[in-house]
Enzyme design. Sequence first.
Site: not given
Ligand code: 5GP
Length: 114
Positions: A30, A93-94, A100, A102
């Site tokens: 991340d 929080g998506q 994906h 975590h």
């Molecule tokens: P969500 O909030 O959708 O569950 O998680 C999305 C995750 O993607 C976040 O933890 C954020 O830090 C990560 N993320 C967003 N943009 C990028 C990117 O360009 N590269 C990487 N490696 N992670 C990203």
Amino acid sequence: MTDCLFCKIRDGEIPADRVYENDDVVAFRDVNPQAPTHVLIVPKRHIATINDLEPADAALMGEMQLAAKSIAANEGIDEDGYRLVVNCNSRAGQTVFHIHMHLLGGRAMTWPPG
Ligand code: 5GP
Ligand code: ZN
């Protein structure tokens, strides 16, 4: 999906620090880590949210968990423990609408989650 961040990372159009890959799944660190180990495990096929899963995707979801097990061992956090989180839609929080998981580890976790 043309305008999806994780499809672009899958295709190598956007760089990422990859830690695992097989035919179905790719995993990378991340960019904004919330723990010493914070890896995102992503199915290669674009699926927007958990709500979009079909029964035929069961094996793919299993592949993600097996990837998590393998990565946790590689990171040396399997015995101490780690957390797997999948956020679905805005209230959870998506922010990236390509499923994906975590993988978070390397520190103590609290419960309940925020
Ligand atoms: P969500 O909030 O959708 O569950 O998680 C999305 C995750 O993607 C976040 O933890 C954020 O830090 C990560 N993320 C967003 N943009 C990028 C990117 O360009 N590269 C990487 N490696 N992670 C990203
Ligand atoms: Zn995608």
